[in-house]
Design a protein around this motif. Structure first.
Motif, PDB file in Angstrom:
ATOM      1  N   ALA A 109      -4.418 -11.118   5.994  1.00 22.85           N
ATOM      2  CA  ALA A 109      -4.281 -11.690   6.911  1.00 22.85           C
ATOM      3  C   ALA A 109      -4.258 -12.645   7.571  1.00 22.85           C
ATOM      4  N   LEU A 170       4.039 -11.465   6.919  1.00 25.74           N
ATOM      5  CA  LEU A 170       3.125 -10.078   6.539  1.00 25.74           C
ATOM      6  C   LEU A 170       3.996  -9.196   6.608  1.00 25.74           C
ATOM      7  N   ALA A 171       4.803  -9.216   8.050  1.00 23.63           N
ATOM      8  CA  ALA A 171       4.952  -7.657   8.941  1.00 23.63           C
ATOM      9  C   ALA A 171       6.353  -7.190   7.198  1.00 23.63           C
ATOM     10  N   ALA A 173       6.007  -8.479   4.026  1.00 26.16           N
ATOM     11  CA  ALA A 173       4.764  -8.152   2.937  1.00 26.16           C
ATOM     12  C   ALA A 173       5.099  -6.581   2.890  1.00 26.16           C
ATOM     13  N   GLU A 174       4.884  -6.311   4.413  1.00 23.11           N
ATOM     14  CA  GLU A 174       3.902  -4.589   4.203  1.00 23.11           C
ATOM     15  C   GLU A 174       5.427  -4.007   3.613  1.00 23.11           C
ATOM     16  N   ALA A 175       5.854  -3.947   4.375  1.00 17.08           N
ATOM     17  CA  ALA A 175       7.382  -3.255   3.646  1.00 17.08           C
ATOM     18  C   ALA A 175       7.770  -3.109   2.449  1.00 17.08           C
ATOM     19  N   ALA A 177       5.400  -3.805   0.323  1.00 18.93           N
ATOM     20  CA  ALA A 177       4.565  -3.394  -0.770  1.00 18.93           C
ATOM     21  C   ALA A 177       4.437  -1.869  -1.188  1.00 18.93           C
ATOM     22  N   ALA A 178       5.597  -0.591  -0.364  1.00 15.94           N
ATOM     23  CA  ALA A 178       5.107   0.365  -1.653  1.00 15.94           C
ATOM     24  C   ALA A 178       6.139   0.609  -2.472  1.00 15.94           C
ATOM     25  N   TYR A 199      -1.839  -4.478  -1.817  1.00 16.50           N
ATOM     26  CA  TYR A 199      -3.001  -4.246  -0.765  1.00 16.50           C
ATOM     27  C   TYR A 199      -2.683  -6.009   0.326  1.00 16.50           C
ATOM     28  N   VAL A 200      -2.159  -5.126   1.594  1.00 17.06           N
ATOM     29  CA  VAL A 200      -2.077  -6.091   2.047  1.00 17.06           C
ATOM     30  C   VAL A 200      -3.347  -5.868   3.714  1.00 17.06           C
ATOM     31  N   GLY A 201      -2.847  -7.364   4.167  1.00 15.95           N
ATOM     32  CA  GLY A 201      -4.567  -7.741   5.323  1.00 15.95           C
ATOM     33  C   GLY A 201      -5.674  -7.952   4.596  1.00 15.95           C
TER      34      GLY A 201
END
Length: 289
Positions: A109, A170-171, A173-175, A177-178, A199-201
């Protein structure tokens, strides 16, 4: 009396709004080049900027060259000569967080330039920085990290250490990631001991040194709570911040920066890590609005 001379704008090589997708050196962008559609090359200062689309998104793809200076210089070239909506870095890095493993993709982040430092003199068996310089972080021997000064249009220069990535990027990327399946074996069947993940953040740090030292790795983790370290991302984050261009970096771990057993494993897993980073970047581009 001072004379202010207007600065002429740089020549725009391509008018289309694009996402800059950059890597530091050749192996990191092989998979990205293979995904590039309708490629057109532009040459500037010895750098090839390849425009086209990846996952349907207009991009300009290029190599920065290894090092903080190369990364900053090439980033500014891209900003000056293309119509950039955002900047995305894809590459490999050294793992710092003991809970992360080779092959993992880390998306911090924020990024800091942890090797912009004071090299302090030794006084009475202790390292002491000059009293007129600030040392906001604990030292590692004679090394005292500093903040950096940043100039931005319409604002006073400021001293800071952390450069945040764009919250909206970043949001995204988080969406995604899984949903990514990452490689865990290289072509000669050498395989990872842990299934890699995204791993995001958290924090990443960058500096002008290749780190392969367990003690310094531990210092970087304890001092900056860093998950990853490299030689470019914070420089690009600095340039993006100064130019107000949204930025995000994806870094896959090719080695553990001196924390692994035996010799450094970058030579073995560099290709795997590059492909894993590129896979996440392609999924990220596909998910962008």
């Amino acid at each position: 009396m001072s004379l202010v001379v207007p600065v002429q704008g740089a020549e725009t090589l391509d008018d289309a709004p694009r996402i800059a997708v950059m890597s530091a050196f050749g192996p990191e962008w092989i998979a990205l080049q293979e995904a590039l559609v309708d490629r057109v090359d532009h040459s500037l200062n010895g750098i090839t900027f390849a425009t086209g689309t990846i996952e349907g998104k207009p991009v300009v793809l290029f190599l920065t060259g290894v090092s903080m200076v190369n990364a900053a210089m090439t980033s500014q070239l891209a900003i000056d000569h293309f119509n950039l909506e955002s900047i995305v870095f894809s590459g490999i890095a050294g793992g710092v967080d003991p809970s992360r493993h080779i092959g993992d993709v880390i998306v911090p982040a924020q990024w800091g330039q942890y090797l912009d430092v004071i090299l302090a003199r030794e006084v009475d068996d202790a390292f002491v920085p000059p009293p007129f310089l600030e040392a906001p972080f604990p030292n590692h021997g004679m090394i005292f990290p500093q903040n950096v000064t940043v100039a931005r249009d319409g604002a006073e220069p400021e001293d800071r250490f952390w450069f945040p990535v764009d919250a909206e990027l970043l949001a995204v990327a988080e969406a995604v990631a899984a949903e990514i399946d990452l490689l865990d074996c290289v072509p000669d069947n050498q395989c990872l001991t842990h299934a890699p993940g995204v791993y995001v953040g958290g924090n990443g740090v960058s500096g002008a040194a290749f780190v392969d030292n367990a003690a310094f790795r531990e210092y970087a983790f304890e001092t900056f709570e860093a998950a990853v370290l490299d030689m470019e991302s914070a420089a690009v984050a600095h340039v993006a911040y100064a130019n107000e261009v949204p930025f995000i970096a994806f870094r896959s771990l090719s080695d553990l920066a001196g924390g692994g057993e035996g010799a450094n494993e970058m030579g073995t897993f560099m290709g795997l890590a590059s492909d894993n980073s590129a896979a996440v970047v392609k999924a990220f581009l596909a998910a962008l609005p």
